[in-house]
Design a protein around this motif. Structure first.
Motif, short mmCIF file in Angstrom:
data_model
loop_
_atom_site.label_atom_id
_atom_site.label_comp_id
_atom_site.label_asym_id
_atom_site.label_seq_id
_atom_site.Cartn_x
_atom_site.Cartn_y
_atom_site.Cartn_z
N VAL A 117 0.77 -1.12 -0.20
CA VAL A 117 0.12 0.07 0.15
C VAL A 117 0.88 1.12 0.08
O VAL A 117 1.94 1.08 0.91
N ARG A 118 0.54 2.17 -0.90
CA ARG A 118 1.30 3.53 -0.84
C ARG A 118 1.28 4.33 0.20
O ARG A 118 0.00 4.41 0.69
N TRP A 119 2.33 4.65 0.66
CA TRP A 119 2.59 5.91 1.91
C TRP A 119 3.20 6.88 1.50
O TRP A 119 4.13 6.74 0.78
N GLU A 211 -0.68 6.84 5.23
CA GLU A 211 -1.16 6.43 3.92
C GLU A 211 -1.41 7.31 2.94
O GLU A 211 -2.12 8.49 3.15
N PRO A 213 -2.81 5.83 -0.45
CA PRO A 213 -3.14 4.77 -1.43
C PRO A 213 -3.67 5.20 -2.59
O PRO A 213 -4.07 6.30 -2.88
N GLN A 217 -6.70 0.92 -3.61
CA GLN A 217 -5.88 0.23 -2.13
C GLN A 217 -6.49 1.08 -1.44
O GLN A 217 -6.52 2.20 -0.78
#
Length: 225
Positions: A117-119, A211, A213, A217
């Motif tokens: 998951v993109r942070w 986060e 996302p 996500q």
């Protein structure tokens, strides 16, 4: 590591910290390898200047555009432990072609949910950041265009309170080198010894993460480190 970041458009900050202007530079909303971003570097008269450069260092010896593109997809980060040895990096390092990438934040994958998951990582104080980098110029043999490119320098971040929590479990943790504004001039004008001394992971309390996302996500819990 860093493959994706937000180029800063904060003119006031860039003027106050480096005496340069980022306005008017043709940079995308987010930068990936092969895309442009603002960097500060010294010109031929040792004055600090700013320009848009391609993310992913292309060494001067790349023979054609296809080779340059392939190399640039792999050279966006340079390990400080081997930067003086690797063929793509050793010449700009030896020639002290130091730069500062200017960005608001960068993105890393968290696997704490069991999937990537993109942070977003940014400075705790909310200011843009300057990341220690090296640069080179490559001339396209087909068009004669002179292209400035750069790579961000990275250090080990195992155990770091923020950067130690990204990437796959079991992988070595890495971090870009976030310079403090008072270090900007020293970095750009450094000799090899001074440059090496400045290459450290960000100190405690410098960075925060939350986060960010991408589409699809969802269902993750917001956490601040």
């Amino acid at each position: 590591m860093c493959t994706n970041f937000t180029p800063t458009r904060n003119d006031r900050w860039s003027r106050e910290t480096l005496g340069v202007d980022v306005s008017g530079l043709n940079c995308p909303q987010e930068t990936y390898p092969g895309y442009a971003a603002p960097i500060a570097l010294l010109d031929d008269q040792a004055r600090i200047t700013c320009q848009a450069a391609r993310f992913g260092l292309i060494p001067h010896w790349a023979q054609d555009g296809q080779a340059a593109t392939q190399i640039g997809r792999k050279t966006y980060n340079a390990r400080t432990e081997t930067v003086a040895e690797k063929p793509s990096y050793r010449t700009p390092w030896r020639k002290r072609q130091f730069a500062i990438a200017l960005l608001d934040d960068f993105f890393e994958p968290s696997w704490e949910t069991g999937r990537a998951v993109r942070w977003r990582i940014r400075r705790e104080d909310g200011q843009p950041m300057g990341v220690a980098s090296i640069w080179d110029r490559w001339t396209d043999p087909g068009t004669g265009e002179i292209v400035t490119t750069f790579s961000m320098l990275t250090v080990n971040a195992d155990g770091h309170p923020v950067m130690g929590r990204f990437h796959r479990p079991g992988d070595e943790k890495r971090s870009v080198v976030v310079l403090e504004p008072v270090q900007f001039g020293a970095w750009l004008k450094a000799d090899i010894r001074v440059a090496s001394e400045l290459l450290n992971a960000p100190g405690a309390g410098v960075l925060q993460a939350s986060e960010a996302p991408t589409a699809g996500q969802v269902g993750v819990t917001r956490v601040l480190f």
